[in-house]
Design an enzyme around this catalytic site. Sequence first.
Site, PDB file in Angstrom:
ATOM      1  N   SER A  64      47.672  46.737  33.235  1.00  0.00           N
ATOM      2  CA  SER A  64      47.465  47.443  34.506  1.00  0.00           C
ATOM      3  C   SER A  64      46.409  48.541  34.449  1.00  0.00           C
ATOM      4  O   SER A  64      46.081  49.121  35.486  1.00  0.00           O
ATOM      5  CB  SER A  64      48.781  48.048  34.992  1.00  0.00           C
ATOM      6  N   LYS A  67      43.635  48.090  36.812  1.00  0.00           N
ATOM      7  CA  LYS A  67      43.734  48.483  38.230  1.00  0.00           C
ATOM      8  C   LYS A  67      42.819  49.672  38.541  1.00  0.00           C
ATOM      9  O   LYS A  67      42.421  49.876  39.683  1.00  0.00           O
ATOM     10  CB  LYS A  67      45.191  48.784  38.600  1.00  0.00           C
ATOM     11  N   TYR A 189      43.632  38.303  39.661  1.00  0.00           N
ATOM     12  CA  TYR A 189      44.486  39.406  39.215  1.00  0.00           C
ATOM     13  C   TYR A 189      44.923  39.216  37.758  1.00  0.00           C
ATOM     14  O   TYR A 189      44.826  40.134  36.931  1.00  0.00           O
ATOM     15  CB  TYR A 189      45.718  39.532  40.137  1.00  0.00           C
ATOM     16  N   TYR A 241      53.491  54.737  37.758  1.00  0.00           N
ATOM     17  CA  TYR A 241      54.604  54.166  38.525  1.00  0.00           C
ATOM     18  C   TYR A 241      55.719  55.175  38.784  1.00  0.00           C
ATOM     19  O   TYR A 241      55.439  56.318  39.143  1.00  0.00           O
ATOM     20  CB  TYR A 241      55.146  52.910  37.823  1.00  0.00           C
ATOM     21  N   VAL A 259      51.229  47.782  30.608  1.00  0.00           N
ATOM     22  CA  VAL A 259      52.351  47.381  29.758  1.00  0.00           C
ATOM     23  C   VAL A 259      51.916  46.883  28.373  1.00  0.00           C
ATOM     24  O   VAL A 259      52.754  46.600  27.525  1.00  0.00           O
ATOM     25  CB  VAL A 259      53.279  46.325  30.416  1.00  0.00           C
TER      26      VAL A 259
HETATM   27  N1  GLN Z   1      50.457  41.767  34.052  1.00  0.00           N
HETATM   28  C1  GLN Z   1      51.470  42.731  34.404  1.00  0.00           C
HETATM   29  C2  GLN Z   1      52.123  42.326  35.699  1.00  0.00           C
HETATM   30  O1  GLN Z   1      51.417  41.947  36.595  1.00  0.00           O
HETATM   31  C3  GLN Z   1      50.850  44.097  34.508  1.00  0.00           C
HETATM   32  C4  GLN Z   1      51.872  45.170  34.758  1.00  0.00           C
HETATM   33  C5  GLN Z   1      51.570  46.498  34.092  1.00  0.00           C
HETATM   34  O2  GLN Z   1      50.772  46.639  33.178  1.00  0.00           O
HETATM   35  N2  GLN Z   1      52.297  47.484  34.510  1.00  0.00           N
HETATM   36  O3  GLN Z   1      53.319  42.371  35.855  1.00  0.00           O
END
Ligand code: GLN
Length: 305
Positions: A64, A67, A189, A241, A259
């Site tokens: 993520s 993003k 994505y 988050y 993650v």
């Molecule tokens: N690939 C993960 C997902 O889409 C990314 C989530 C993350 O890094 N928080 O669930």
Amino acid sequence: MKDIDSILHALPEAISHTFGKGKPADYIPALAEVPRDRFGMAISTVDGQDFIVGDAKESFSIQSISKLFSLSQAMHYAGEKVFERVGVEPSGNPFNSLSQLEFENGIPRNPFINAGALVISDILLEHLKSPKQDFLDHIRRLSGNLDIQYDERVFRSEYDHGQRNAALAYYLKSFNNINHSIAQVLDFYFYQCSLNMSCLDLARASRFLANGGIDPVNDKKVVTPKRARRINSLMMTCGTYDEAGEFAFRVGLPCKSGVGGGIVAVIPGKMSICVWSPELGAKGNSLPGMHALKAFIEKAGISVF
Ligand code: GLN
């Protein structure tokens, strides 16, 4: 800047009590298999210096953190229009939550939760000729590393385990907040999530956020100063988050996590930081990573407040 180097080298010892307390992401085998004892940190200053410690040159799945780069690219192309389709409020919910969409007419709370990033991907699909290649080129340019690649195995696994993201995309489309096909949006994505980068790559790639939107290495404008401020604000309030309050309280810097265990942090006017340890806490953010950032700003005595 000698201090930065010595503070950085003292960090692994200073946060050693946090090792072994978290758990690597296990929703796909490619992440579950990453050795959990990895720790690295890199700092890139706005005057072009780099500082590293530990496994800062080892590549990991950025997940993520991507993003951050998709949002900055979308803001570059679509400007403020982005925020007609994505909100700017912290969600207080897990990153892959579906529930708020129902009550908010398919407008994701912010661009850093999965729902928001799917809409951002949809926006980028409108503006990029070859989305995957253009996104990769953007990241390579920012980090100055032409060897950055995406990880085919992670990409495939994201697909195999992507039911939740598919559900989000379908749900967003039911509110007309996705214009392209679900397959195109998910493909793009998952591609972004599957890029492999090191702490050093990520610290360099996010340096423009510490420098008013300008990449200090080549003086190129990535985003306007106003947009850089806004991205930093969103990182502070939404970048980690449902742990964003805890991060603001303990670290007090704009942060964006993934993650894969990486966290990018920005000290505006001074430096960008990336820390990595695959051991995640309950909210999906690196536990040693959070402690390393906290220890760093305390020892260095620098903060945005
Ligand atoms: N690939 C993960 C997902 O889409 C990314 C989530 C993350 O890094 N928080 O669930």
